[in-house]
Design a protein around this motif. Structure first.
Motif, PDB file in Angstrom:
ATOM      1  N   THR A 244      21.859  13.620  55.898  1.00 27.42           N
ATOM      2  CA  THR A 244      20.462  13.729  55.194  1.00 27.42           C
ATOM      3  C   THR A 244      19.289  13.704  56.431  1.00 27.42           C
ATOM      4  OG1 THR A 244      21.368  12.911  53.230  1.00 27.42           O
ATOM      5  CG2 THR A 244      19.276  12.709  53.566  1.00 27.42           C
TER       6      THR A 244
ATOM      7  N   ARG B 101      18.662  16.736  58.453  1.00 27.96           N
ATOM      8  CA  ARG B 101      18.065  17.881  57.722  1.00 27.96           C
ATOM      9  C   ARG B 101      16.506  17.677  57.405  1.00 27.96           C
ATOM     10  NH1 ARG B 101      20.004  22.620  58.690  1.00 27.96           N
ATOM     11  NH2 ARG B 101      22.177  23.021  57.971  1.00 27.96           N
ATOM     12  N   ALA B 102      16.410  16.210  57.169  1.00 28.17           N
ATOM     13  CA  ALA B 102      15.041  15.777  56.841  1.00 28.17           C
ATOM     14  C   ALA B 102      14.048  15.945  57.957  1.00 28.17           C
ATOM     15  CB  ALA B 102      15.012  14.588  56.283  1.00 28.17           C
ATOM     16  N   THR B 103      14.668  15.463  59.110  1.00 25.48           N
ATOM     17  CA  THR B 103      13.919  15.652  60.364  1.00 25.48           C
ATOM     18  C   THR B 103      13.784  17.029  60.714  1.00 25.48           C
ATOM     19  OG1 THR B 103      14.858  13.697  60.943  1.00 25.48           O
ATOM     20  CG2 THR B 103      13.892  14.821  62.742  1.00 25.48           C
TER      21      THR B 103
ATOM     22  N   THR C  44      10.948  16.600  54.054  1.00 26.08           N
ATOM     23  CA  THR C  44      11.314  15.676  53.076  1.00 26.08           C
ATOM     24  C   THR C  44      12.081  16.471  52.112  1.00 26.08           C
ATOM     25  OG1 THR C  44       9.691  14.129  53.963  1.00 26.08           O
ATOM     26  CG2 THR C  44      10.566  13.780  51.669  1.00 26.08           C
ATOM     27  N   ARG C  45      11.649  17.427  51.715  1.00 30.85           N
ATOM     28  CA  ARG C  45      12.124  18.085  50.467  1.00 30.85           C
ATOM     29  C   ARG C  45      13.484  18.657  50.724  1.00 30.85           C
ATOM     30  NH1 ARG C  45      11.493  23.884  48.666  1.00 30.85           N
ATOM     31  NH2 ARG C  45      11.998  23.773  46.507  1.00 30.85           N
TER      32      ARG C  45
ATOM     33  N   GLY D 135      15.563  17.241  53.078  1.00 33.83           N
ATOM     34  CA  GLY D 135      16.146  16.007  53.205  1.00 33.83           C
ATOM     35  C   GLY D 135      16.735  15.637  51.646  1.00 33.83           C
ATOM     36  N   ILE D 136      15.880  15.530  50.829  1.00 36.32           N
ATOM     37  CA  ILE D 136      16.404  15.249  49.355  1.00 36.32           C
ATOM     38  C   ILE D 136      17.167  16.222  48.974  1.00 36.32           C
ATOM     39  CG2 ILE D 136      15.075  15.101  47.033  1.00 36.32           C
ATOM     40  CD1 ILE D 136      12.611  13.917  48.524  1.00 36.32           C
TER      41      ILE D 136
ATOM     42  N   ALA E 285      15.789  10.244  53.624  1.00 34.34           N
ATOM     43  CA  ALA E 285      15.234  11.396  53.606  1.00 34.34           C
ATOM     44  C   ALA E 285      13.587  11.438  53.572  1.00 34.34           C
ATOM     45  CB  ALA E 285      15.458  12.368  52.350  1.00 34.34           C
TER      46      ALA E 285
ATOM     47  N   GLY F  93      11.861  12.558  56.858  1.00 28.69           N
ATOM     48  CA  GLY F  93      10.960  13.721  56.637  1.00 28.69           C
ATOM     49  C   GLY F  93       9.588  13.163  57.116  1.00 28.69           C
TER      50      GLY F  93
END
Length: 208
Positions: free
Chosen positions: A28, A31-33, A37-38, A40-41, A168, A172
């Motif tokens: 998570t 992916r968020a980084t 953020t979206r 990551g969520i 996330a 994010g």
């Protein structure tokens, strides 16, 4: 219905599991980084969806088959590991756009969700965890075992989703800052890909 004492003990233990960084958290955050953020969520939601599937399979007994069959366990384990390594190598080799004004994200939320679902479903350790962990809190005197397992699984999924969303959001915000620096953006795909590859290798080397 599960008695209050058992329910409280279960929630406390699960909170310890989901808020201690593990593979789901690392996926998570990665992916968020890299994508915001979206995304990551969406990754966290995909992991939660995968856990719903594990809950259902634990209830109907498919996880018991996985536990009993070394061959099936190995097939699922290596399939999951190969998928993670594939995602990692693709992230390492992919050229990431560095135009901070383009507004383009390296991956869409829908794709992140699908990948997270597959990653979680193909992790046999998660299947065995649900099989071994949930029944410990089922009490015959509290009614239907199926209903109890479903409730316990739902609580685990919900708390896990809260945890991954929290990570996330934090990651994010960090990613938004990092993406303003082209030099960091150039290397973040390789870092994220390395995390995926490491998780895949870790899964492949796990014993039953």
């Amino acid at each position: 219905m599960i008695d209050l004492t058992t329910l409280i003990a279960y929630v406390v233990i699960v909170l310890g599991f989901v808020f201690i960084p593990g593979p789901a958290t690392l996926l998570t955050v990665a992916r968020a980084t890299s994508s915001g953020t979206r995304v990551g969520i969406a990754t966290g939601a995909g992991i939660a969806a995968g856990d719903v599937i594990h809950t259902v399979t634990a209830i109907v007994g498919i996880s018991a088959i996985i536990a009993a069959s070394a061959l099936l366990f190995s097939i699922i384990k290596y399939a999951g590991a190969a998928y993670l390594v594939y995602l990692g190598l693709r992230a390492i080799l992919e050229k990431t756009p560095v135009d901070g004004l383009s507004g383009l994200l390296p991956i869409s939320a829908a794709t992140a969700f699908r990948q997270a679902v597959l990653t979680e479903v193909l992790n046999p350790k998660t299947a065995l965890f649900f099989l071994a962990f949930l029944p410990q809190f089922v009490r015959p005197e509290n009614g239907s075992a199926v209903v109890q397992l479903a409730l316990l699984g739902a609580i685990f999924v919900l708390l896990g989703l809260v945890s991954t969303v929290a990570f996330a959001v934090g990651a994010g915000g960090l990613g938004n800052f990092l993406r303003r620096n082209p030099a960091v953006l150039k290397w973040q795909g390789k870092v994220v890909g390395s995390i995926y590859c490491a998780l895949g290798l870790r899964l492949a080397m796990q014993d039953r």
